[in-house]
Design a protein around this motif. Structure first.
Motif, PDB file in Angstrom:
ATOM      1  N   LYS A 145       4.138  -1.925   7.252  1.00  0.00           N
ATOM      2  CA  LYS A 145       3.106  -2.428   5.853  1.00  0.00           C
ATOM      3  C   LYS A 145       2.885  -1.666   4.614  1.00  0.00           C
ATOM      4  O   LYS A 145       1.819  -1.811   3.900  1.00  0.00           O
ATOM      5  N   VAL A 146       3.558  -0.459   4.802  1.00  0.00           N
ATOM      6  CA  VAL A 146       2.826   0.388   3.719  1.00  0.00           C
ATOM      7  C   VAL A 146       4.434   1.246   2.978  1.00  0.00           C
ATOM      8  O   VAL A 146       5.914   1.177   3.757  1.00  0.00           O
ATOM      9  N   ILE A 147       4.473   2.107   2.403  1.00  0.00           N
ATOM     10  CA  ILE A 147       5.519   2.456   1.476  1.00  0.00           C
ATOM     11  C   ILE A 147       4.924   4.286   0.931  1.00  0.00           C
ATOM     12  O   ILE A 147       3.707   4.015   0.904  1.00  0.00           O
ATOM     13  N   HIS A 148       5.837   5.151   1.112  1.00  0.00           N
ATOM     14  CA  HIS A 148       4.709   6.818   0.546  1.00  0.00           C
ATOM     15  C   HIS A 148       4.956   6.796  -0.595  1.00  0.00           C
ATOM     16  O   HIS A 148       5.399   6.343  -1.470  1.00  0.00           O
ATOM     17  N   GLU A 149       3.871   7.531  -0.507  1.00  0.00           N
ATOM     18  CA  GLU A 149       3.422   7.497  -2.295  1.00  0.00           C
ATOM     19  C   GLU A 149       4.705   8.279  -3.242  1.00  0.00           C
ATOM     20  O   GLU A 149       5.006   7.918  -4.204  1.00  0.00           O
ATOM     21  N   LYS A 150       5.770   9.421  -2.638  1.00  0.00           N
ATOM     22  CA  LYS A 150       7.384   9.493  -2.809  1.00  0.00           C
ATOM     23  C   LYS A 150       8.284   9.581  -2.069  1.00  0.00           C
ATOM     24  O   LYS A 150       8.162   9.904  -1.240  1.00  0.00           O
ATOM     25  N   VAL A 151       9.073   8.244  -2.635  1.00  0.00           N
ATOM     26  CA  VAL A 151      10.137   7.692  -2.075  1.00  0.00           C
ATOM     27  C   VAL A 151      11.515   8.842  -2.042  1.00  0.00           C
ATOM     28  O   VAL A 151      12.095   8.344  -3.506  1.00  0.00           O
ATOM     29  N   ILE A 152      12.311   9.375  -1.221  1.00  0.00           N
ATOM     30  CA  ILE A 152      13.724   9.566  -2.131  1.00  0.00           C
ATOM     31  C   ILE A 152      15.073   8.949  -1.270  1.00  0.00           C
ATOM     32  O   ILE A 152      14.627   8.980   0.427  1.00  0.00           O
TER      33      ILE A 152
ATOM     34  N   PRO B  18       1.063  -1.204  -0.046  1.00  0.00           N
ATOM     35  CA  PRO B  18       0.188   0.694  -0.320  1.00  0.00           C
ATOM     36  C   PRO B  18       0.794   1.468   0.194  1.00  0.00           C
ATOM     37  O   PRO B  18       1.858   1.646   0.799  1.00  0.00           O
ATOM     38  N   ARG B  19       0.354   2.776  -0.708  1.00  0.00           N
ATOM     39  CA  ARG B  19       1.345   3.863  -0.853  1.00  0.00           C
ATOM     40  C   ARG B  19       0.661   4.682  -0.245  1.00  0.00           C
ATOM     41  O   ARG B  19      -0.774   4.808  -0.542  1.00  0.00           O
ATOM     42  N   VAL B  20       0.777   4.718   0.688  1.00  0.00           N
ATOM     43  CA  VAL B  20       0.575   5.970   1.607  1.00  0.00           C
ATOM     44  C   VAL B  20       0.351   7.707   0.976  1.00  0.00           C
ATOM     45  O   VAL B  20       1.677   8.098   0.330  1.00  0.00           O
ATOM     46  N   GLU B  21       0.083   8.734   1.424  1.00  0.00           N
ATOM     47  CA  GLU B  21       0.161  10.093   0.517  1.00  0.00           C
ATOM     48  C   GLU B  21       1.455  10.480   1.600  1.00  0.00           C
ATOM     49  O   GLU B  21       1.446  10.115   2.667  1.00  0.00           O
ATOM     50  N   GLY B  22       2.106  11.271   0.890  1.00  0.00           N
ATOM     51  CA  GLY B  22       2.795  11.951   1.471  1.00  0.00           C
ATOM     52  C   GLY B  22       4.696  11.675   0.921  1.00  0.00           C
ATOM     53  O   GLY B  22       4.981  10.863  -0.216  1.00  0.00           O
ATOM     54  N   THR B  23       5.833  12.098   1.191  1.00  0.00           N
ATOM     55  CA  THR B  23       7.237  12.312   0.454  1.00  0.00           C
ATOM     56  C   THR B  23       8.401  11.684   1.987  1.00  0.00           C
ATOM     57  O   THR B  23       7.535  11.811   2.944  1.00  0.00           O
ATOM     58  N   ALA B  24       8.493  10.618   1.629  1.00  0.00           N
ATOM     59  CA  ALA B  24       9.162   9.605   2.254  1.00  0.00           C
ATOM     60  C   ALA B  24      10.804  10.011   2.032  1.00  0.00           C
ATOM     61  O   ALA B  24      11.736  10.033   0.594  1.00  0.00           O
ATOM     62  N   ILE B  25      11.376  10.669   3.162  1.00  0.00           N
ATOM     63  CA  ILE B  25      12.783  11.038   2.623  1.00  0.00           C
ATOM     64  C   ILE B  25      13.665  10.137   3.708  1.00  0.00           C
ATOM     65  O   ILE B  25      14.239  10.026   4.507  1.00  0.00           O
ATOM     66  N   PHE B  26      14.547   9.438   3.592  1.00  0.00           N
ATOM     67  CA  PHE B  26      15.924   8.125   3.822  1.00  0.00           C
ATOM     68  C   PHE B  26      16.945   8.533   3.428  1.00  0.00           C
ATOM     69  O   PHE B  26      17.742   8.208   2.306  1.00  0.00           O
ATOM     70  N   LEU B  27      17.552   9.103   4.662  1.00  0.00           N
ATOM     71  CA  LEU B  27      18.944   8.852   4.657  1.00  0.00           C
ATOM     72  C   LEU B  27      20.327   7.723   5.035  1.00  0.00           C
ATOM     73  O   LEU B  27      19.829   6.970   5.745  1.00  0.00           O
ATOM     74  N   THR B  28      20.583   8.031   3.837  1.00  0.00           N
ATOM     75  CA  THR B  28      21.798   6.695   3.361  1.00  0.00           C
ATOM     76  C   THR B  28      23.479   7.406   2.678  1.00  0.00           C
ATOM     77  O   THR B  28      22.895   7.606   2.080  1.00  0.00           O
ATOM     78  N   PRO B  29      23.908   5.974   4.018  1.00  0.00           N
ATOM     79  CA  PRO B  29      25.897   6.579   3.156  1.00  0.00           C
ATOM     80  C   PRO B  29      25.552   6.167   1.653  1.00  0.00           C
ATOM     81  O   PRO B  29      26.785   5.661   1.097  1.00  0.00           O
ATOM     82  N   ASN B  30      25.004   4.900   1.855  1.00  0.00           N
ATOM     83  CA  ASN B  30      25.123   3.820   0.972  1.00  0.00           C
ATOM     84  C   ASN B  30      24.326   4.323  -0.868  1.00  0.00           C
ATOM     85  O   ASN B  30      22.498   3.853   0.353  1.00  0.00           O
ATOM     86  N   PRO B  31      24.176   5.103  -1.608  1.00  0.00           N
ATOM     87  CA  PRO B  31      23.058   4.892  -2.414  1.00  0.00           C
ATOM     88  C   PRO B  31      22.392   4.035  -2.989  1.00  0.00           C
ATOM     89  O   PRO B  31      21.128   4.328  -3.879  1.00  0.00           O
TER      90      PRO B  31
END
Length: 626
Positions: free
Chosen positions: A503-510, A475-488
Motif C-alpha cells: 500500500k505504499v510507493i517509495h519517495e523516488k521511483v526509477i 503514501p510515499r516512504v523514504e528511499g529509492t525503489a528501482i524496478f527492473l523491466t524489459p518494457n519501459p
C-alpha cells in the motif's frame, strides 16, 4: 623515432601472443591431416607420388585461398567496432538488414554458425589431444592401451584449470607455440631435403591435374584436406583481442611458411617410403626426438584446445547478451583483461561432450570423420554473411559482391559436399549437436519474445499510471525503489504487486530498462539515458554492448544526473519473478513451451548478471499463462 620503435616492439609482442591464442587449432592440424587423407575408411586415396603431390597442392592452395585471401584479406576487414567472430558478423549484418524475411534469414544463419562453432569446439580438444598422445604408438606400440586414459586425464586437467583463468599459463602460450611452429618448419626442411621435388606441388597445376585425372578421388580427398584449415575462423574471432595487423603479420611471416614446410616434409617422407603413412608427423623426427616431440605436441594440443574453450565462453556470453541463451553464471578470471571469463555450465557440459567423443570414437582417425562438417558449415555461413556486409555496409556493387561470393562459395561448398560423405563415419555428430543447440537457441529466443509480448499486453501504460498517482496518491516512504523491466512504457508487475500488498510507493521511483545492443561496446556517453517523469518518477535506460560487462550499481553511480543519484544504503531493487504455466495455445508448439519453461527456470538470477547487491534485492513473483 622512439614511438616507431615502441610500435614495433608492441606489434612483435602482440604477434607472439597471437601465436599462442589464434593459431593453436590450425597449428596442430599437421598432426593428423596427411594421415587422414590416405586412410579414409570407405573411400581410400591410393598412395602414389602423383596423388601425394596433388594433395600437397590442394593443401597449400586451401591455406592460401581460405585463410590468406578469404579470412585475412577480406573477412577480417568486416569488423564490428574492432570485434570479430560469427556473433559480431551476425550483429553487423543484422543491423544493416531490412526488417522481414531477409533479417530472419540472417539471424538463422548466425545461429547456425554459432551451433557449428560449438560442435567444432567439442571435436577440436578431443582430436588435438588424442592425436598428440597417439605418438606413443610410434615409440612403444605395447603402451597403446594407455592412449585413451592419458587423453582423458589431460582433458580433465585442462577443463578443471579453466576456473583458475589463463592469466598465468597464457604467458607461456606464445613462446611454446613459437617453438612449436619452429619445430614444424625444421622437421619439414629436413625431410624436404631428401625429396626436394615435392616443392613442385606449390604449382596449382598439380591440384588441377589431380582433379582432372581422378575427379572422384580428389573430391573425396577434400573431406580430409579441409582438416588443414580448421581453426581459420579463429583469426577472425580473436581479432578484437589482438587487432588485424599482429594476426596478419604472424600468419604470413611465421605460421603459413611453417605449416607449408611441414606438410611438404610429410609428403617427401611418404614418397620416400609409403609405409610412413601410418603416422607421418612423428616419423619425420629422429627416433630419439619422438618422446620430446610428443610432449611438445601435447602442449600445443592443450593450447589449441584452450583457445577453442575460451572461444566457446566468449561466444556463449555474446549469445547470452544478444538473447539466444538463458542467463548463466559468468566469472571473470582476470581483473585486467575483460575477455578472460569462465562459464562453469558451459565448461562442464563441454568437458562431458569432449570426453564422450574420445571414449566413443577411440582414435583421431575415427574422430576425423566427425571433424569437417562443422568447420565447412561455418565457412559457408561466414561467406554468406560477409557477402551481405560487403554489399550493404561497404556498398560494394552487385557484380563485385557476386564475384566474391561465387568464388568462395564454390570452394566452401566443395569442401562441405565432400564432408557429407563422412556422415556415416562420424559426420552425424556435429549435425546432431548443431541441431540440438539450434533448437535450444531458437526456442529461447522465440519464447522470450512471446513472454515479452504477453507481459506487455497485460501491462498498464506508465504515463496514465503516474497521472493517477497525482489524482489519488498513495503514501510515499523514504528511499529509492528501482524496478527492473524489459518494457519501459509499461508499469512493472513488481511495482503493482508492491503497491497492492504494501500500500505504499517509495519517495523516488526509477523504472529501469537494460538493453543489449548489436555492437560490442557502448560509448560512455551513450550508456545511460534518463527521462524525468512527474511525481518523482524516472525512466532510465542502460544500453550495453554484447561484449560489455554489466554492473548496474557502478554504472548508475557513474552517471548520476537529473536526480538519479542513488544512495546504495537507502535503495532497493525490485525484480519481477514470473512462474510460467504452459497452455496449449497455438502461438508456440507445446513441447517447445515446456522446453522454454525448463530453460527459464534454469536461468541465473538477474541479481548475479547485473551485480546487484543481494541484500538490496526484492523479488516479487506472479504466475503467467504462457
Amino acid at each position: 623515432m622512439e614511438d616507431k620503435k615502441n610500435h614495433k616492439v608492441s606489434l612483435a609482442t602482440l604477434s607472439l601472443s597471437a601465436l599462442g591464442v589464434v593459431f593453436g587449432d590450425i597449428g596442430t592440424s599437421p598432426l593428423y591431416t596427411m594421415k587422414e587423407v590416405f586412410s579414409l575408411s570407405k573411400h581410400p586415396v591410393e598412395l602414389t607420388q602423383f596423388n601425394v603431390l596433388g594433395i600437397l597442392s590442394l593443401i597449400f592452395w586451401s591455406l592460401i585461398m581460405i585463410v590468406s585471401v578469404k579470412y585475412v584479406a577480406f573477412i577480417m576487414r568486416a569488423d564490428n567496432r574492432g570485434e570479430g567472430g560469427i556473433m559480431a558478423l551476425l550483429s553487423l549484418a543484422n543491423k544493416n538488414a531490412p526488417s522481414g524475411n531477409k533479417r530472419n534469414l540472417i539471424v538463422i544463419l548466425g545461429i547456425l554458425g554459432a551451433c557449428m562453432f560449438y560442435a567444432d569446439g567439442m571435436i577440436t580438444p578431443a582430436i588435438s589431444v588424442l592425436s598428440a598422445i597417439e605418438g606413443l604408438e610410434v615409440v612403444a606400440p605395447s603402451l597403446s592401451y594407455l592412449i585413451i586414459p592419458i587423453t582423458l586425464a589431460v582433458l580433465f586437467i585442462l577443463f578443471y584449470a579453466q576456473s583458475k583463468g589463463t592469466n598465468v599459463v597464457g604467458a607461456f602460450f606464445g613462446p611454446i607455440m613459437f617453438f612449436w611452429f619452429l619445430t614444424l618448419a625444421l622437421l619439414g626442411i629436413i625431410n624436404i631435403a631428401q625429396e626436394p621435388h615435392v616443392l613442385e606441388a606449390i604449382n596449382p597445376l598439380y591440384a588441377f591435374h589431380f582433379f582432372q585425372l581422378a575427379p572422384m578421388v580428389a573430391f573425396v580427398a577434400l573431406g580430409a584436406v579441409v582438416l588443414s584449415v580448421t581453426g581459420a575462423e579463429a583469426l577472425y574471432a580473436d581479432m578484437g583481442h589482438f587487432g588485424r595487423q599482429p594476426i596478419r603479420l604472424a600468419w604470413f611471416i611465421f605460421v603459413l611458411p611453417a605449416l607449408t614446410l611441414n606438410y611438404f616434409g610429410q609428403g617427401a617422407l611418404i614418397i620416400s617410403n609409403p609405409e610412413n603413412i601410418k603416422n607421418p608427423f612423428y616419423l619425420m623426427a629422429p627416433e630419439f626426438l619422438v618422446i620430446p616431440l610428443i610432449v611438445l605436441a601435447t602442449l600445443a594440443a592443450i593450447i589449441a584446445s584452450q583457445a577453442v574453450i575460451t572461444g566457446a565462453f566468449s561466444v556463449s556470453r555474446q549469445a547470452l547478451l544478444l538473447g539466444f541463451l538463458p542467463r548463466m553464471h559468468v566469472e571473470h578470471t582476470s581483473e585486467n583483461q575483460e575477455g578472460q571469463i569462465y562459464l562453469p555450465r558451459i565448461n562442464w557440459l563441454l568437458m562431458i561432450a569432449v570426453m564422450a567423443l574420445v571414449v566413443t570414437f577411440k582414435s583421431s582417425g575415427n574422430l576425423a570423420g566427425a571433424y569437417g562438417i562443422a568447420v565447412t558449415g561455418d565457412m559457408v555461413i561466414s561467406t554468406l554473411l560477409a557477402s551481405f556486409v560487403f554489399y550493404e555496409v561497404w556498398k560494394w556493387n552487385s557484380i563485385k559482391t557476386v564475384i566474391f561470393m561465387a568464388i568462395f562459395l564454390i570452394i566452401d561448398l566443395a569442401f562441405f559436399s565432400a564432408n557429407i560423405l563422412k556422415i556415416p563415419d562420424g559426420g552425424w555428430f556435429p549435425i546432431l549437436i548443431g541441431t540440438v543447440i539450434f533448437i535450444l537457441m531458437t526456442t529461447w529466443k522465440k519464447g522470450r519474445a512471446l513472454l515479452y509480448k504477453i507481459l506487455k499486453g497485460e501491462a498498464i501504460e506508465i504515463n496514465s499510471f503516474i497521472t493517477s498517482m497525482g489524482t489519488n496518491p498513495p503514501p510515499r516512504v523514504e528511499g529509492t525503489a528501482i524496478f527492473l523491466t524489459p518494457n519501459p512504457d509499461g508499469v512493472p508487475h513488481a511495482l503493482l504487486h508492491n503497491l497492492k500488498h504494501n500500500k505504499v510507493i517509495h519517495e523516488k521511483v526509477i523504472i529501469l530498462t537494460v538493453m543489449f545492443m548489436d555492437y560490442p561496446h557502448s560509448l560512455t556517453k551513450d550508456l545511460v539515458t534518463v527521462e524525468k517523469l512527474p511525481h518523482n518518477f524516472y525512466k532510465v535506460t542502460v544500453k550495453y554492448g554484447f561484449k560489455d560487462e554489466p554492473d548496474l550499481p557502478k554504472d548508475l553511480a557513474l552517471h548520476a544526473k537529473n536526480g538519479i543519484n542513488i544512495d546504495p544504503m537507502n535503495s532497493s531493487y525490485f525484480i519481477g519473478k514470473e512462474i510460467l504455466l504452459a497452455t496449449p495455445k497455438e502461438n508456440m508448439n507445446y513441447w517447445r513451451k515446456k522446453l522454454f519453461i525448463g530453460l527459464f527456470r534454469s536461468a541465473e538470477t538477474i541479481t548475479n548478471q547485473f551485480k546487484l547487491p543481494p541484500n538490496r534485492v526484492v523479488e516479487l513473483g506472479s504466475q503467467v499463462l504462457f
